[in-house]
Write a protein that holds these residues in place. Structure first.
Motif, PDB file in Angstrom:
ATOM      1  N   SER A 135     -17.355  -3.038 -39.137  1.00  0.00           N
ATOM      2  CA  SER A 135     -15.948  -3.424 -39.152  1.00  0.00           C
ATOM      3  C   SER A 135     -15.275  -2.990 -37.859  1.00  0.00           C
ATOM      4  O   SER A 135     -15.646  -1.973 -37.268  1.00  0.00           O
ATOM      5  N   ASP A 136     -14.271  -3.760 -37.446  1.00  0.00           N
ATOM      6  CA  ASP A 136     -13.506  -3.416 -36.250  1.00  0.00           C
ATOM      7  C   ASP A 136     -12.436  -2.401 -36.636  1.00  0.00           C
ATOM      8  O   ASP A 136     -11.304  -2.755 -36.934  1.00  0.00           O
ATOM      9  N   MET A 137     -12.796  -1.136 -36.621  1.00  0.00           N
ATOM     10  CA  MET A 137     -11.875  -0.090 -37.052  1.00  0.00           C
ATOM     11  C   MET A 137     -10.799   0.221 -36.008  1.00  0.00           C
ATOM     12  O   MET A 137      -9.758   0.769 -36.338  1.00  0.00           O
ATOM     13  N   ARG A 138     -11.052  -0.125 -34.754  1.00  0.00           N
ATOM     14  CA  ARG A 138     -10.065   0.172 -33.700  1.00  0.00           C
ATOM     15  C   ARG A 138      -8.781  -0.619 -33.857  1.00  0.00           C
ATOM     16  O   ARG A 138      -7.704  -0.135 -33.525  1.00  0.00           O
ATOM     17  N   HIS A 139      -8.889  -1.838 -34.327  1.00  0.00           N
ATOM     18  CA  HIS A 139      -7.723  -2.706 -34.338  1.00  0.00           C
ATOM     19  C   HIS A 139      -7.106  -2.867 -35.721  1.00  0.00           C
ATOM     20  O   HIS A 139      -6.160  -3.623 -35.880  1.00  0.00           O
ATOM     21  N   VAL A 140      -7.662  -2.148 -36.714  1.00  0.00           N
ATOM     22  CA  VAL A 140      -7.007  -2.079 -38.016  1.00  0.00           C
ATOM     23  C   VAL A 140      -5.775  -1.209 -37.853  1.00  0.00           C
ATOM     24  O   VAL A 140      -5.871  -0.065 -37.422  1.00  0.00           O
ATOM     25  N   THR A 141      -4.615  -1.745 -38.168  1.00  0.00           N
ATOM     26  CA  THR A 141      -3.355  -1.105 -37.800  1.00  0.00           C
ATOM     27  C   THR A 141      -3.281   0.353 -38.209  1.00  0.00           C
ATOM     28  O   THR A 141      -2.984   1.231 -37.393  1.00  0.00           O
ATOM     29  N   GLU A 142      -3.577   0.650 -39.478  1.00  0.00           N
ATOM     30  CA  GLU A 142      -3.394   2.019 -39.944  1.00  0.00           C
ATOM     31  C   GLU A 142      -4.456   2.978 -39.412  1.00  0.00           C
ATOM     32  O   GLU A 142      -4.302   4.198 -39.508  1.00  0.00           O
ATOM     33  N   LEU A 143      -5.535   2.461 -38.852  1.00  0.00           N
ATOM     34  CA  LEU A 143      -6.589   3.313 -38.322  1.00  0.00           C
ATOM     35  C   LEU A 143      -6.681   3.280 -36.806  1.00  0.00           C
ATOM     36  O   LEU A 143      -7.500   3.975 -36.218  1.00  0.00           O
ATOM     37  N   SER A 144      -5.844   2.494 -36.168  1.00  0.00           N
ATOM     38  CA  SER A 144      -5.871   2.402 -34.712  1.00  0.00           C
ATOM     39  C   SER A 144      -5.620   3.774 -34.095  1.00  0.00           C
ATOM     40  O   SER A 144      -4.658   4.456 -34.433  1.00  0.00           O
ATOM     41  N   GLY A 145      -6.506   4.169 -33.209  1.00  0.00           N
ATOM     42  CA  GLY A 145      -6.377   5.472 -32.567  1.00  0.00           C
ATOM     43  C   GLY A 145      -7.036   6.599 -33.321  1.00  0.00           C
ATOM     44  O   GLY A 145      -7.151   7.712 -32.799  1.00  0.00           O
ATOM     45  N   LEU A 146      -7.484   6.333 -34.561  1.00  0.00           N
ATOM     46  CA  LEU A 146      -8.082   7.375 -35.390  1.00  0.00           C
ATOM     47  C   LEU A 146      -9.565   7.150 -35.640  1.00  0.00           C
ATOM     48  O   LEU A 146     -10.315   8.110 -35.776  1.00  0.00           O
ATOM     49  N   ALA A 147      -9.976   5.890 -35.727  1.00  0.00           N
ATOM     50  CA  ALA A 147     -11.342   5.583 -36.160  1.00  0.00           C
ATOM     51  C   ALA A 147     -12.050   4.666 -35.180  1.00  0.00           C
ATOM     52  O   ALA A 147     -11.436   4.003 -34.341  1.00  0.00           O
ATOM     53  N   THR A 148     -13.369   4.638 -35.312  1.00  0.00           N
ATOM     54  CA  THR A 148     -14.205   3.710 -34.562  1.00  0.00           C
ATOM     55  C   THR A 148     -15.359   3.293 -35.464  1.00  0.00           C
ATOM     56  O   THR A 148     -15.429   3.687 -36.618  1.00  0.00           O
ATOM     57  N   SER A 149     -16.260   2.494 -34.947  1.00  0.00           N
ATOM     58  CA  SER A 149     -17.421   2.028 -35.718  1.00  0.00           C
ATOM     59  C   SER A 149     -18.554   1.730 -34.759  1.00  0.00           C
ATOM     60  O   SER A 149     -18.358   1.674 -33.537  1.00  0.00           O
ATOM     61  N   SER A 150     -19.733   1.508 -35.306  1.00  0.00           N
ATOM     62  CA  SER A 150     -20.855   1.143 -34.435  1.00  0.00           C
ATOM     63  C   SER A 150     -20.575  -0.188 -33.750  1.00  0.00           C
ATOM     64  O   SER A 150     -20.951  -0.395 -32.595  1.00  0.00           O
ATOM     65  N   LEU A 151     -19.908  -1.114 -34.453  1.00  0.00           N
ATOM     66  CA  LEU A 151     -19.546  -2.393 -33.838  1.00  0.00           C
ATOM     67  C   LEU A 151     -18.616  -2.177 -32.655  1.00  0.00           C
ATOM     68  O   LEU A 151     -18.808  -2.774 -31.587  1.00  0.00           O
ATOM     69  N   CYS A 152     -17.617  -1.330 -32.819  1.00  0.00           N
ATOM     70  CA  CYS A 152     -16.688  -1.058 -31.719  1.00  0.00           C
ATOM     71  C   CYS A 152     -17.390  -0.404 -30.538  1.00  0.00           C
ATOM     72  O   CYS A 152     -17.040  -0.651 -29.385  1.00  0.00           O
ATOM     73  N   GLU A 153     -18.374   0.422 -30.818  1.00  0.00           N
ATOM     74  CA  GLU A 153     -19.038   1.178 -29.753  1.00  0.00           C
ATOM     75  C   GLU A 153     -20.109   0.373 -29.033  1.00  0.00           C
ATOM     76  O   GLU A 153     -20.367   0.604 -27.850  1.00  0.00           O
ATOM     77  N   THR A 154     -20.743  -0.564 -29.718  1.00  0.00           N
ATOM     78  CA  THR A 154     -21.870  -1.277 -29.106  1.00  0.00           C
ATOM     79  C   THR A 154     -21.629  -2.770 -28.955  1.00  0.00           C
ATOM     80  O   THR A 154     -22.341  -3.426 -28.189  1.00  0.00           O
ATOM     81  N   GLY A 155     -20.660  -3.321 -29.703  1.00  0.00           N
ATOM     82  CA  GLY A 155     -20.442  -4.762 -29.672  1.00  0.00           C
ATOM     83  C   GLY A 155     -21.459  -5.544 -30.482  1.00  0.00           C
ATOM     84  O   GLY A 155     -21.469  -6.774 -30.454  1.00  0.00           O
ATOM     85  N   ARG A 156     -22.292  -4.845 -31.238  1.00  0.00           N
ATOM     86  CA  ARG A 156     -23.348  -5.509 -32.007  1.00  0.00           C
ATOM     87  C   ARG A 156     -23.204  -5.214 -33.500  1.00  0.00           C
ATOM     88  O   ARG A 156     -22.841  -4.100 -33.890  1.00  0.00           O
ATOM     89  N   LEU A 157     -23.495  -6.218 -34.308  1.00  0.00           N
ATOM     90  CA  LEU A 157     -23.589  -6.020 -35.744  1.00  0.00           C
ATOM     91  C   LEU A 157     -24.959  -5.419 -36.064  1.00  0.00           C
ATOM     92  O   LEU A 157     -25.986  -5.912 -35.595  1.00  0.00           O
ATOM     93  N   LEU A 158     -24.965  -4.342 -36.834  1.00  0.00           N
ATOM     94  CA  LEU A 158     -26.213  -3.726 -37.238  1.00  0.00           C
ATOM     95  C   LEU A 158     -26.571  -4.174 -38.650  1.00  0.00           C
ATOM     96  O   LEU A 158     -25.699  -4.454 -39.474  1.00  0.00           O
ATOM     97  N   GLN A 159     -27.846  -4.234 -38.923  1.00  0.00           N
ATOM     98  CA  GLN A 159     -28.320  -4.621 -40.246  1.00  0.00           C
ATOM     99  C   GLN A 159     -28.027  -3.473 -41.209  1.00  0.00           C
ATOM    100  O   GLN A 159     -28.633  -2.403 -41.146  1.00  0.00           O
ATOM    101  N   ARG A 160     -27.071  -3.699 -42.118  1.00  0.00           N
ATOM    102  CA  ARG A 160     -26.598  -2.621 -42.978  1.00  0.00           C
ATOM    103  C   ARG A 160     -27.712  -2.056 -43.847  1.00  0.00           C
ATOM    104  O   ARG A 160     -27.810  -0.830 -44.019  1.00  0.00           O
ATOM    105  N   GLU A 161     -28.540  -2.924 -44.400  1.00  0.00           N
ATOM    106  CA  GLU A 161     -29.627  -2.448 -45.255  1.00  0.00           C
ATOM    107  C   GLU A 161     -30.620  -1.580 -44.476  1.00  0.00           C
ATOM    108  O   GLU A 161     -31.139  -0.583 -45.006  1.00  0.00           O
ATOM    109  N   GLU A 162     -30.871  -1.947 -43.239  1.00  0.00           N
ATOM    110  CA  GLU A 162     -31.789  -1.164 -42.402  1.00  0.00           C
ATOM    111  C   GLU A 162     -31.218   0.224 -42.134  1.00  0.00           C
ATOM    112  O   GLU A 162     -31.930   1.230 -42.242  1.00  0.00           O
TER     113      GLU A 162
END
Length: 522
Positions: free
Chosen positions: A164-191
């Protein structure tokens, strides 16, 4: 549509216990309660309760936890520990062993998938540059009997921001990040989930000394780092102390400004780093409000907030008091007037000439490009590193392919290392309102105001360029990079048709802004 493929998890698992039985819901209140209920029904050690969305997730100290973004990992495990005869309730620090085992397991797994810079924030969070990517929570639920043996029952919850894009979610902007935000890639969740279970299975067998060694190696704070300490007991005032590590039971060791040492468990205090430097965003009279607000959001989301505080500052404050001594970067966005007073321009230019740094966007670039504010024929800006070119459709004045177009402008990278890292797809919101006085045709718009005899060497059609001026650095950025797809509906409904394009390239936009910070030596 398969939301979470448990068969794919089972096929990859190497664990003996953790994740060998999985219960998935598309939406639930909290997986912590689901797992507790499952334990009452006799589900075994390692059973996992997973949800795509949690509507009532909770964190430590009873805090709520935002878990409404799908694509992440929200899971709670049933954990059994051998009970000690005569001890009905174990010490709280045994819960922290579980939280650290989970946090370290996740750090190892996402690290193997290209997520770097992850640190353990005391005591049960993972941070990347001050932004939370994981929270872990263990709760003791009492004694149970398992095959005639007494066991302590724990529920271990993990929330890992993955796709999920946690950087641009209004209530979490500036507080959270995600692997997608850090790498630009979707990771296989099950893996990732299977590997997390397998790694946790191993880390749960480690003793506290081993976990402590791993924690100290990956801690977000080094010894003597200044922290702002907030007390659960609201009658106690917060204060600044220096971090001195943790004791054998995971309590934080602190030293106050009088040199007194004390320890506190996580139930009694929370801590945040005291930043030694600040990034100042120009605000108030003379500055377009939306530009200032979005720049504050952008800087808070993309800078290392362990090192830098993001603050607003007015022209009046700078005119009266000068540039603050702790200023690591001055950010100037869209201005109401093409050029403020000459006194303000001189203050900003002098700041850079004497070694400061500045990031100017849109018509804020005129502070450095307009030569009417200087009498010196020697005033020059020399490109030193990053250059991004702006082209209009149909032109071919570049050696790089331009593939992204928005508001009549294409952006392409003129730096080979950036091209290799980010590819060519970068979309930014160029000024489209005629009142901004930016000409988006052919030549770099702000160059039309430049006296070429005084400001030399700027690349033709440069849309973003980092230049030196005296002893300092300036990034001149004509595109309005402070605007992300998440801002379109609130601030620019007239270009809502462009939201999808901005959304599809949000990582490239963030990547470019972060590289600007890198080139400005933040």
């Amino acid at each position: 549509m398969v939301l979470f493929d448990t068969d794919a998890v089972y096929a990859r698992l190497t664990s003996r216990y953790i994740g060998r039985e999985i219960h998935f819901k598309q939406s639930t209140g909290t997986t912590m309660d689901d797992a507790a209920q499952g334990a009452k029904q006799g589900r075994g050690h390692g059973t996992a309760y997973v949800a795509d969305v949690q509507t009532n997730a909770r964190g430590s100290k009873g805090r709520s936890w935002n878990a409404v973004s799908s694509g992440n990992i929200y899971v709670s495990f049933i954990i059994h520990r051998n009970a000690v005869d005569g001890v009905a309730t174990p010490e709280r620090h045994f819960e922290h062993d579980l939280e650290l085992a989970a946090s370290l397991s996740a750090m190892e797994v996402i690290g193997e998938h290209g997520v770097t810079g992850v640190k353990v924030k005391w005591l049960n969070d993972l941070w990347i540059k001050g932004h939370k990517i994981l929270g872990a929570l263990a709760e003791f639920k009492g004694l149970i009997q398992v095959k005639g043996a007494s066991k302590y029952l724990y529920i271990l919850g993990v929330g890992l921001n993955l796709n999920s894009d946690m950087r641009h979610v209004t209530e979490l902007s500036g507080l959270a990040t995600s692997s997608l935000c850090e790498t630009g890639r979707l990771l296989q969740r099950e893996e990732i989930f299977a590997d997390l279970c397998s790694r946790l299975d191993v880390n749960l067998t480690k003793n506290r000394a081993d976990l402590m060694e791993l924690y100290q190696k990956n801690a977000a704070f080094s010894v003597d780092t200044d922290l702002k300490v907030y007390f659960t007991n609201t009658s106690l005032k917060s204060k600044v102390c220096s971090y001195q590590g943790v004791d054998v039971n995971w309590a934080i060791k602190l030293k106050d400004k009088d040199g007194a040492l004390f320890t506190a468990p996580i139930t009694e205090v929370s801590v945040r780093p005291v930043q030694q430097q600040a990034v100042y965003v120009l605000s108030g009279e003379g500055v377009v409000d939306w530009s200032c607000r979005l720049l504050m959001k952008t800087c808070t989301s993309l800078l290392d907030t362990v090192k830098y505080d993001v603050r607003s500052v007015t022209m009046t404050a700078l005119l009266n008091g000068g540039i603050p001594r702790d200023c690591a970067l001055l950010v100037i966005g869209q201005l109401c007037e093409l050029l403020p007073s000459s006194s303000f321009v001189k203050i900003v230019r002098s700041h850079v000439q004497t070694g400061g740094t500045c990031w100017c966007l849109s018509n804020g670039c005129y502070l450095f490009l307009d030569t009417s504010c200087t009498d010196s024929n020697a005033y020059q800006l020399q490109p030193v590193s990053l250059t991004v070119y702006g082209l209009t459709p149909g032109t071919s004045e570049t050696t790089q392919e331009s593939v992204a177009c928005l508001s009549g402008i294409k952006l392409t990278l003129g730096n080979s290392r950036l091209v290799e890292e980010a590819g060519l797809e970068i979309i930014a919101n160029y000024p489209i309102n005629e009142s901004t006085d930016i000409d988006t045709h052919m030549d770099h718009a702000v160059k039309k105001r430049v006296d070429e005899s005084k400001v030399k060497g700027l690349p033709r059609n440069s849309a973003v360029v980092v230049v030196s001026s005296g002893e300092g650095l300036v990034c001149l950025c004509e595109p309005q990079l402070e605007v992300s797809y998440a801002d379109i509906r609130d601030f620019f409904p007239e270009i809502q048709h462009l939201e999808e394009n901005l959304h599809s390239t949000f990582f490239q936009r963030d990547f470019l802004v972060q590289r600007i910070f890198d080139y400005l030596k933040l």
